[in-house]
Scaffold this active site. Structure first.
Site, PDB file in Angstrom:
ATOM      1  N   GLU A  61       0.796  -1.228   0.000  1.00 30.83           N
ATOM      2  CA  GLU A  61       0.000   0.000   0.000  1.00 30.83           C
ATOM      3  C   GLU A  61       0.831   1.282   0.000  1.00 30.83           C
ATOM      4  OE1 GLU A  61      -2.808   0.576   3.221  1.00 30.83           O
ATOM      5  OE2 GLU A  61      -3.564   2.388   2.279  1.00 30.83           O
ATOM      6  N   ASP A  77      -0.809  -5.219   3.052  1.00 26.93           N
ATOM      7  CA  ASP A  77      -1.317  -4.020   3.717  1.00 26.93           C
ATOM      8  C   ASP A  77      -0.675  -4.033   5.105  1.00 26.93           C
ATOM      9  OD1 ASP A  77      -2.656  -1.935   4.922  1.00 26.93           O
ATOM     10  OD2 ASP A  77      -4.604  -2.435   4.033  1.00 26.93           O
ATOM     11  N   ILE A  79      -0.784  -2.028   7.726  1.00 31.69           N
ATOM     12  CA  ILE A  79      -1.764  -1.822   8.800  1.00 31.69           C
ATOM     13  C   ILE A  79      -3.110  -1.616   8.130  1.00 31.69           C
ATOM     14  CG2 ILE A  79      -2.508  -0.447  10.785  1.00 31.69           C
ATOM     15  CD1 ILE A  79       0.369   0.438  11.219  1.00 31.69           C
ATOM     16  N   ASP A  80      -3.983  -2.597   8.255  1.00 25.14           N
ATOM     17  CA  ASP A  80      -5.347  -2.406   7.758  1.00 25.14           C
ATOM     18  C   ASP A  80      -6.192  -2.022   8.968  1.00 25.14           C
ATOM     19  OD1 ASP A  80      -7.313  -2.461   5.625  1.00 25.14           O
ATOM     20  OD2 ASP A  80      -8.219  -4.063   6.805  1.00 25.14           O
ATOM     21  N   THR A  82      -5.996   1.599   9.907  1.00 28.92           N
ATOM     22  CA  THR A  82      -5.099   2.614  10.477  1.00 28.92           C
ATOM     23  C   THR A  82      -5.850   3.589  11.392  1.00 28.92           C
ATOM     24  OG1 THR A  82      -3.563   2.417   8.647  1.00 28.92           O
ATOM     25  CG2 THR A  82      -3.430   4.435   9.890  1.00 28.92           C
ATOM     26  N   ASP A 208      -6.327  -4.342   0.720  1.00 31.80           N
ATOM     27  CA  ASP A 208      -7.322  -4.431   1.797  1.00 31.80           C
ATOM     28  C   ASP A 208      -7.915  -5.838   1.879  1.00 31.80           C
ATOM     29  OD1 ASP A 208      -7.338  -1.575   2.349  1.00 31.80           O
ATOM     30  OD2 ASP A 208      -8.599  -1.309   0.576  1.00 31.80           O
TER      31      ASP A 208
END
Ligand code: IPD
Ligand code: CA
Ligand code: CA
Length: 255
Positions: A61, A77, A79-80, A82, A208
């Site tokens: 990402e 990803d 940190i999905d 955030t 995501d």
């Protein structure tokens, strides 16, 4: 799988450090946040994966997000969720998908704060911390708990905002209730585990959804676009994920 798990668990230590400490937050858009930890977790994952899977292309990402081709490919990803991460809500995760020869191979979604590691290898089932998981068997939409999400674009796009409000109006009276947890990867794992019967959202990016999608399929769930067709992870209007039982009903309501 062991190498992959070890790398993601190690990345989780950086994630946890960030979660419990003050962080620099900047805005990529009106509502879209990024922290120094998104970048640090992503860099760690990329460097580590390059050592164990040197021939794989990486889509991630925060740095290599313009590739739209799958071959031997890792999708990250870092940190999905955030917004949850920044506000101290533990439903945030590292999401990784590995494709081999263009085919889904491994999915992993790790929630470091809740110590939950979801993973699946194609053909071998889906697991949470080594216990097999599967989707719920509920087939009554009225008794189903449905999750959704709100894309950052709803801060600018009247059309996206309209879509979201309109679908909530259609879904809410006809289901048990609606949840908005704040992480697409976690939403997909919650359907995989049988907590939610279904989840839908517009405007998701490949990072995501890719890790959670592999887990969901291995847990016996269904995933498609709004027409019930195979989901193109790079380009689709609305993702529909479910336990399979209520898939068609959800599509009929949303479409
Ligand atoms: C977001 C989360 C959220 C979803 C957004 C995503 P991020 O990812 O998955 O649940 O509603 O559309 O962009 O920005 O936290 O990685
Ligand atoms: Ca995300
Ligand atoms: Ca992210």
């Amino acid at each position: 799988m062991d190498d992959i798990k070890k790398i993601i668990l190690e990345a989780g230590e950086i994630f946890k450090k960030g979660f419990y400490n003050l962080k620099n937050v900047s805005f990529k858009g009106k509502k879209d946040l990024v922290t120094e930890y998104d970048v640090a977790v992503e860099n760690f994952l990329k460097d580590s994966f390059k050592k164990v899977l040197p021939d794989y292309t990486i889509i991630a990402e925060e740095s290599s997000n313009d590739i739209q081709e799958i071959n031997n490919t890792i999708i990250i990803d870092p940190i999905d969720g955030t917004t949850n991460f920044v506000n101290g809500l533990p439903h945030c995760a590292i999401s990784v998908a590995i494709y081999k020869d263009g085919k889904e191979h491994i999915g992993a979604v790790y929630l470091p704060i809740l110590n939950e590691f979801f993973y699946a290898k194609k053909g071998e089932g889906a697991f949470l911390n080594d216990e097999k998981i599967s989707v719920s068997k509920e087939n009554d939409f009225q008794k189903s708990l449905i999750a959704t999400g709100f894309p950052y674009t709803c801060g600018e796009s009247e059309e996206d905002l309209e879509f979201i409000v309109d679908r909530i109006k259609r879904v809410l009276p006809n289901c048990q209730d609606i949840r908005r947890l704040g992480s697409a990867a976690v939403d997909l794992c919650m359907v995989s585990k049988g907590v939610f019967e279904a989840y839908y959202e517009i405007g998701l990016a490949s990072w995501d959804l890719a890790g959670g999608m592999i887990i969901l399929k291995e847990a016996g769930g269904s995933i498609s676009d709004i027409n019930g067709k195979e989901l193109n992870i790079f380009e689709h209007k609305c993702l529909i994920a479910s336990n399979g039982e209520i898939h068609k009903t959800l599509i009929d309501i949303i479409k």
